[in-house]
Design a protein around this motif. Structure first.
Motif: not given
Length: 345
Positions: A7, A10, A13, A57, A61, A281, A296
């Motif tokens: 993650f 990203l 993120w 979040r 994850e 994403w 997202l």
């Protein structure tokens, strides 16, 4: 082609407010929860506090792995466009300004599931009509415009250009003469491939690539009214509609997944490459600009022009600035599809 990443890879993120994406994700789960790969992740989502951004979040994850999406040639960036729910004025009866019909599905349009004949063609469909015992192509846009489809008029609208762009968007709202507003939604298609009229104008030297936005195309038509139908006929694809009630104007139209689209959190994707309904994403830029747009979104819709792995159509919603933003959205972007982890440790 998917490449698993952390993650942390990203872009942006940690900055996205996942509370805004959560209702769209929960809508996806209504359609995906029955699938074995998604059941556990969607069940776990029911216990997450929707108002706690940090908890959301942690949820993603914990339960998902991001996968960078690449095209067959290895490219990891592609085109991101935009669409919206259109608004037109219409009438149940032809008359006055209301001369352009929106059609229901014709009785002679047939669909053949090719996978039922050749298993390797699973998911592919052929549309046409019967001529004797032979399936032949259905009428193109130009042929439908010439011959019409009497008795299948759903409503009549006052602008042929906006009617064309309604087909591109796939759904819209029609304000009728009596004040009622109804929603029209994609019902079927004539089987001809979608061809972009903006690209044709560029190829003809009529517009530059930068000018070939919805706004630029409409301006060209206004300046060349005698060539309007010639241009529209470049796209042989034709969309047929069905009428839906509009009990709550705040709820978006249903996409291909069968759940309402969420403005700024739903995208159309190519289901041949990405799983319909999956969280994605998206890293791109704002329409006609360089300001990052990283968030997202959910792959809840499809479209005739949305082809390829690294390809997305961003849903801007209804009214306000939505048509303008969608018309100017022609950016480069990257996609990471979030897939449920096989095992949770």
């Amino acid at each position: 082609m998917f490449t698993p990443v952390d993650f942390t890879a990203l872009p942006g993120w940690q900055s996205d407010d996942l509370r805004q994406a959560w209702p769209a994700f929960r809508a996806s789960c209504r359609a995906l929860a029955a699938k074995p790969d998604w059941n556990s992740a969607c069940a776990a989502a029911r216990g997450v506090d929707a108002t706690d951004g940090a908890a959301l979040r942690r949820y993603f994850e914990t339960w998902f792995t991001p996968n960078l999406v690449r095209a067959a040639d290895g490219a990891d960036s592609g085109l991101v466009t935009g669409y919206y729910e259109a608004f037109l004025r219409g009438s149940r009866q032809r008359g006055g300004a209301y001369q352009t019909p929106l059609y229901k599905v014709p009785d002679d349009l047939i669909t053949v599931d090719l996978g039922s004949v050749v298993p390797s063609l699973k998911g592919m469909r052929l549309r046409g009509r019967l001529s004797g015992k032979t399936v032949v192509p259905y009428a193109s846009r130009a042929e439908i415009e010439r011959a019409r489809i009497p008795g299948k008029e759903l409503v009549w609208v006052d602008d042929p250009v906006e009617a064309f762009f309604l087909e591109v968007q796939g759904s819209g709202r029609i304000r009728l003469e009596d004040g009622e507003t109804v929603r029209v939604a994609y019902a079927d298609q004539n089987g001809h491939p979608y061809k972009a009229i903006g690209r044709w104008l560029v190829e003809q030297g009529e517009l530059t690539s930068a000018q070939a936005t919805a706004q630029g195309i409409k301006a060209w038509i206004a300046a060349h009214p005698a060539r309007r139908q010639e241009l529209l006929n470049v796209n042989p694809s034709y969309i047929f509609f069905r009428e839906e009630k509009l009990p709550d104007p705040d709820v978006g139209p249903k996409g291909a997944l069968g759940v309402p689209l969420t403005p700024a959190r739903s995208v159309a994707i190519d289901p041949a490459f990405l799983p319909l309904g999956a969280p994605i994403w998206l890293s791109t830029t704002e329409p006609a600009g360089e300001t990052p747009m990283q968030r997202l979104v959910m792959g809840q819709d499809t479209g005739g022009a949305i082809r390829g792995a690294v390809r997305a159509d961003f849903f801007f919603g209804f009214g306000g600035a939505a048509p303008d933003k969608a018309g100017r959205m022609k950016q480069r972007g990257q996609l990471w599809v979030l897939l449920p982890k096989a095992t949770i440790r």
